[in-house]
Design a protein around this motif. Structure first.
Motif, mmCIF file in Angstrom:
data_model
loop_
_atom_site.group_PDB
_atom_site.id
_atom_site.type_symbol
_atom_site.label_atom_id
_atom_site.label_comp_id
_atom_site.label_asym_id
_atom_site.label_seq_id
_atom_site.Cartn_x
_atom_site.Cartn_y
_atom_site.Cartn_z
ATOM 1 N N GLY A 1 7.751 5.968 0.055
ATOM 2 C CA GLY A 1 5.873 5.850 -0.367
ATOM 3 C C GLY A 1 5.510 5.094 0.016
ATOM 4 O O GLY A 1 4.057 4.661 -0.153
ATOM 5 N N THR B 1 3.108 2.925 2.503
ATOM 6 C CA THR B 1 2.964 2.909 3.929
ATOM 7 C C THR B 1 2.560 1.631 4.487
ATOM 8 O O THR B 1 2.136 1.858 6.144
ATOM 9 C CB THR B 1 1.142 3.584 4.281
ATOM 10 O OG1 THR B 1 0.441 3.149 2.789
ATOM 11 C CG2 THR B 1 2.092 5.055 3.444
ATOM 12 N N ASP C 1 1.161 5.640 -0.780
ATOM 13 C CA ASP C 1 0.430 7.367 -0.102
ATOM 14 C C ASP C 1 0.016 7.458 -1.989
ATOM 15 O O ASP C 1 0.302 7.537 -3.199
ATOM 16 C CB ASP C 1 1.351 7.882 0.972
ATOM 17 C CG ASP C 1 2.177 8.513 -0.082
ATOM 18 O OD1 ASP C 1 2.818 8.201 -0.880
ATOM 19 O OD2 ASP C 1 3.454 8.759 0.799
ATOM 20 N N ARG D 1 1.009 -1.311 -0.326
ATOM 21 C CA ARG D 1 0.046 -0.071 0.240
ATOM 22 C C ARG D 1 0.897 1.143 -0.234
ATOM 23 O O ARG D 1 1.867 1.083 0.916
ATOM 24 C CB ARG D 1 -0.802 -0.119 1.315
ATOM 25 C CG ARG D 1 -2.359 0.662 1.283
ATOM 26 C CD ARG D 1 -3.119 1.203 2.343
ATOM 27 N NE ARG D 1 -3.394 -0.285 3.043
ATOM 28 C CZ ARG D 1 -4.294 -1.389 2.080
ATOM 29 N NH1 ARG D 1 -5.283 -0.347 0.967
ATOM 30 N NH2 ARG D 1 -4.646 -2.584 2.669
ATOM 31 N N ASP E 1 -3.762 1.861 -3.310
ATOM 32 C CA ASP E 1 -3.381 2.992 -3.426
ATOM 33 C C ASP E 1 -4.745 3.109 -1.578
ATOM 34 O O ASP E 1 -4.806 2.431 -1.157
ATOM 35 C CB ASP E 1 -5.051 4.566 -3.767
ATOM 36 C CG ASP E 1 -6.168 3.464 -4.229
ATOM 37 O OD1 ASP E 1 -6.639 3.378 -3.480
ATOM 38 O OD2 ASP E 1 -6.034 4.058 -5.303
ATOM 39 N N GLU E 2 -4.174 4.357 -0.696
ATOM 40 C CA GLU E 2 -5.224 4.297 0.542
ATOM 41 C C GLU E 2 -6.227 4.671 0.137
ATOM 42 O O GLU E 2 -6.476 3.877 1.605
ATOM 43 C CB GLU E 2 -4.691 5.930 0.833
ATOM 44 C CG GLU E 2 -2.719 5.965 0.938
ATOM 45 C CD GLU E 2 -2.602 7.047 1.592
ATOM 46 O OE1 GLU E 2 -3.379 8.288 1.421
ATOM 47 O OE2 GLU E 2 -1.926 7.557 2.590
#
Length: 344
Positions: A288, A290, A271, A269, A306-307
């Motif tokens: 980058g 997370t 950011d 995952r 992605d988030e």
């Protein structure tokens, strides 16, 4: 111009009796319908049913992994003999193709597989593919032929992937066939029943998972059944079953292979900044990242999310998950090079 590639997958419940024995009338009709398409397509037939076909010859069969491998070794021969007999009626020869995961994960081996298929097609021979269960080091219950069919379809740039099922398509909550799916969302997966054939390994959830991958790669997918006359041809024409509309894509052959054939083993995952960088065709850096889900070695494939919990890319990693965890905050640590990242 070369004929388009058509991948046809027939599940265990579609081609065998409840006892597991091959259903000859069904297989005869499959040969008839496939023969009718043979002049227009380069066809790969992916056939399940080997374990079910061979288990009656294994004494005290309990279904453990060793017995399943032995049953598959016997059953594959039984199925191929039947297919050979029925296709010979139409003057069509078949070939056996026993595939293993490394045939798709290794680019050189995949290209050798592709060259072999092209030679078979040049001689009007239809390859019949199945997993090489006898030597597979991964238990059968963790894999099914929906995946194999999808890897072949995506790797070979098929025009269509057709998955045959005993229920004839994706059914809504009222038991009616959903004729067309244009997007994969919670509503689509929400109608899936969790039960499956007692003989088969896959189910509708498996088919949807791989249909989603195939359509991302620009391949039309059809889930259909054989419960009506000429359903194969009718499903190919969009007259029956469930059609999954492909996305527009301009991926190269190598990137299609990266996105599917390399078998994703983990998830990363990232950011918002990393997502923007990926969109600009830049490499993925450790700063980058997370979150990590799953263990992976350097050189293995991961999904990048992605988030908002949506997949944005797949990538071949330059470092292992263990190394990445140790270097998350370090500058300029490359997790995946831009040349090894495919945006979804």
């Amino acid at each position: 111009m070369a004929k388009p590639v058509l991948v046809l997958k027939f599940g265990t419940a579609s081609i065998t009796k409840p006892t597991g024995e091959p259903n000859e009338p069904v297989m005869v009709d499959i040969a008839r319908q496939v023969a009718a398409l043979h002049a227009r397509y380069r066809i790969v037939l992916v056939s399940s049913g080997a374990v079910g076909a061979g288990k009656s010859l294994i004494r005290d069969y309990r279904g453990d992994i060793t017995q399943r491998k032995a049953a598959a070794a016997v059953g594959n021969l039984m199925l191929l003999n039947q297919y050979s007999r029925f296709f010979s009626i139409y003057g069509i020869a078949i070939a056996q193709s026993l595939c293993e995961r490394h045939h798709f994960a290794n680019r050189d081996q995949f290209l050798q597989l592709k060259q072999t298929y092209e030679e078979l097609w040049a001689n009007n021979i239809i390859p019949i593919a199945n997993e090489n269960d006898v030597v597979s080091n991964r238990e059968l219950k963790f894999s099914d032929n929906d995946e194999l069919a999808t890897l072949i379809a995506v790797g070979f740039g098929a025009e269509a992937l057709m998955l045959c099922t005993s229920v004839g398509g994706l059914l809504d909550t009222n038991g009616q066939t959903i004729r067309q799916v244009t997007a994969f969302d919670e509503r689509v997966f929400g109608v899936v029943r969790t039960d499956k054939s007692s003989l088969g390994l896959g189910g509708m959830a498996s088919k949807l998972t791989f249909a989603k991958l195939a359509t991302r790669m620009g391949i039309r997918v059809v889930i259909f059944g054989l419960n009506e006359h000429d359903n194969l041809g009718r499903a190919l024409r969009g007259e029956t079953g469930t059609e999954f509309v492909p996305a527009d894509t301009s991926l190269s052959a190598r990137n299609r292979w990266l996105a599917s054939g390399s078998l994703v083993v983990g998830r990363v995952r990232v950011d918002a900044g990393a997502v923007r960088a990926l969109g600009q065709r830049r490499s993925l850096l450790a700063v980058g990242v997370t979150e990590l889900l799953g263990d992976f070695a350097a050189g293995e494939m991961v999904e990048i999310w992605d988030e908002a919990n949506s997949p944005v890319a797949v990538a071949r990693t330059r470092i292992s998950s263990e190394t990445l965890l140790q270097q998350l905050t370090q500058q300029n640590v490359e997790v995946a090079n831009a040349n090894d990242i495919v945006l979804l």
